[in-house]
Design a protein around this motif. Structure first.
Motif, mmCIF file in Angstrom:
data_model
loop_
_atom_site.group_PDB
_atom_site.id
_atom_site.type_symbol
_atom_site.label_atom_id
_atom_site.label_comp_id
_atom_site.label_asym_id
_atom_site.label_seq_id
_atom_site.Cartn_x
_atom_site.Cartn_y
_atom_site.Cartn_z
ATOM 1 N N LYS A 59 8.456 7.206 -6.612
ATOM 2 C CA LYS A 59 7.515 6.079 -6.718
ATOM 3 C C LYS A 59 7.039 5.893 -8.156
ATOM 4 O O LYS A 59 6.831 4.760 -8.605
ATOM 5 C CB LYS A 59 6.339 6.294 -5.764
ATOM 6 C CG LYS A 59 6.751 6.022 -4.321
ATOM 7 C CD LYS A 59 5.603 6.192 -3.333
ATOM 8 C CE LYS A 59 6.102 5.875 -1.920
ATOM 9 N NZ LYS A 59 5.281 6.543 -0.896
ATOM 10 N N LEU A 62 9.824 4.030 -9.925
ATOM 11 C CA LEU A 62 9.829 2.608 -9.565
ATOM 12 C C LEU A 62 8.721 1.862 -10.306
ATOM 13 O O LEU A 62 8.929 0.745 -10.797
ATOM 14 C CB LEU A 62 9.655 2.439 -8.058
ATOM 15 C CG LEU A 62 10.774 3.035 -7.195
ATOM 16 C CD1 LEU A 62 10.422 2.908 -5.719
ATOM 17 C CD2 LEU A 62 12.106 2.357 -7.488
ATOM 18 N N TRP A 69 11.019 -3.435 -5.380
ATOM 19 C CA TRP A 69 11.491 -3.170 -4.030
ATOM 20 C C TRP A 69 11.625 -1.673 -3.818
ATOM 21 O O TRP A 69 11.745 -0.901 -4.759
ATOM 22 C CB TRP A 69 12.816 -3.885 -3.759
ATOM 23 C CG TRP A 69 13.759 -3.928 -4.919
ATOM 24 C CD1 TRP A 69 13.842 -4.912 -5.860
ATOM 25 C CD2 TRP A 69 14.729 -2.942 -5.283
ATOM 26 N NE1 TRP A 69 14.805 -4.592 -6.785
ATOM 27 C CE2 TRP A 69 15.374 -3.401 -6.449
ATOM 28 C CE3 TRP A 69 15.127 -1.727 -4.732
ATOM 29 C CZ2 TRP A 69 16.395 -2.677 -7.086
ATOM 30 C CZ3 TRP A 69 16.137 -1.004 -5.353
ATOM 31 C CH2 TRP A 69 16.747 -1.490 -6.522
ATOM 32 N N ASP A 70 11.607 -1.293 -2.555
ATOM 33 C CA ASP A 70 11.607 0.125 -2.198
ATOM 34 C C ASP A 70 13.039 0.552 -1.848
ATOM 35 O O ASP A 70 13.598 0.088 -0.858
ATOM 36 C CB ASP A 70 10.684 0.317 -0.988
ATOM 37 C CG ASP A 70 10.560 1.781 -0.602
ATOM 38 O OD1 ASP A 70 11.421 2.592 -1.027
ATOM 39 O OD2 ASP A 70 9.622 2.115 0.130
#
Lengths: 201, 201
Positions: A59, A62, A69-70
């Protein structure tokens, strides 16, 4: 702006400093080599604060790369075979859901650009794709011989499709509708899952 | 070194000046918009001298970009269906013949890198691929409905394969032998030629 939010704790720019440190450490050490501990040290904060703000290393990555987006959801959408739709169609539809949004396209294009310029960025992208996407999506290839190789060939096609459709913009491929692209590409991708393949002599 | 060769006519650096002018004019105007006349004017020489040294605009482009392979031969190898081998296998074998050579890989990677950074470079690559490769290789898709779209989907897969195998180096795809790659990819590419496809509703 973010620093003024009453919801956040710590100095206004602590999060920004952690993100800058994360970009530097990921860039130097790659995805696997970077640790939350090392990033915290580079930012001069306690690792617990990094976990508090960002959760997992993935995370944090990101957030640092501004990827909206995951990858877990992306990978799960490809892996989920309860829909009655083949993995080829699931892959191309998931691909379109990311790439048809400029906000989704920008960060992954930036990663790809860096990877094509710098060896360390290529390492970073390789490890991220392997851990965050392929590792999870491979569920769809469980029990298929040479599943990793087949899945990577599928991913390679999608990367090339992104470049030709959204960057080089070859016509008519750049202008066909999403549904036409699904009909064109899904059965070809599906062949990587279902088709015969004899790896060695 | 080149300027000292007794075989060449003109001032030692005239060829170099023409190549530099060609890079500038192609970069500004794209492949279709650049003319030998405009390149000659930018280099301050007569267009006849450019033709004398480099032949066609395509050959001047290849020299300016230092591309050591002939796109006409590449396209012909893909188009030639007299071999009893399908277009999918011809395409992947031709691809490998370029990309497995670092000297062949470098210039096309440089073009691809530029295309991912600059809109004008993307235009240049798009027009070059369309004119020099797709235009000729499409012979293999004559009589196939939506042949251009199918051929571009095939090309997109090869571009992605190049990035994943030679740049991002995802394993195991980066390390499989050429023959294994042919067995894996050729039938999938062939599907773009032979498979059913219903473009619109």
């Amino acid at each position: 702006m973010r620093g003024r939010s009453g919801r956040r704790r710590g100095a206004p720019d602590t999060k920004g400093e952690i993100l800058a440190a994360a970009r530097a450490v990921f860039g130097e050490r790659g995805y696997d080599g970077a640790s939350v501990r090392a990033i915290a040290a580079a930012a001069g904060v306690d690792p617990a604060l990094v976990h508090h703000y960002f959760g997992t290393k993935e995370k944090l990555f990101l957030a640092a790369m501004e990827i909206p987006w995951d990858p877990a959801l992306i990978a799960d959408a490809i892996a989920d075979d309860s829909t009655g739709v083949g993995v080829g169609e699931r892959a191309i539809r998931t691909f379109l859901s990311v790439w048809e949004q400029p906000a989704g396209r920008g960060p992954i294009l930036a990663l790809l650009r860096s990877a094509m310029q710098h060896e360390t960025a290529a390492l970073l992208l390789r490890q991220f794709v392997t851990r965050a996407i392929l590792g999870r999506a491979l569920v769809a290839f469980q029990g298929v011989p040479d599943g990793a190789l087949r899945a990577e060939a599928m991913v390679s096609h999608l990367i090339g499709l992104a470049i030709v459709r959204y960057v080089v913009k070859l016509e008519p491929l750049a202008s066909v509708s999403d549904e036409e692209l699904v009909r064109l590409v899904a059965p070809v991708l599906q062949r990587y899952h279902d088709g015969p393949f004899e790896p060695g002599e």
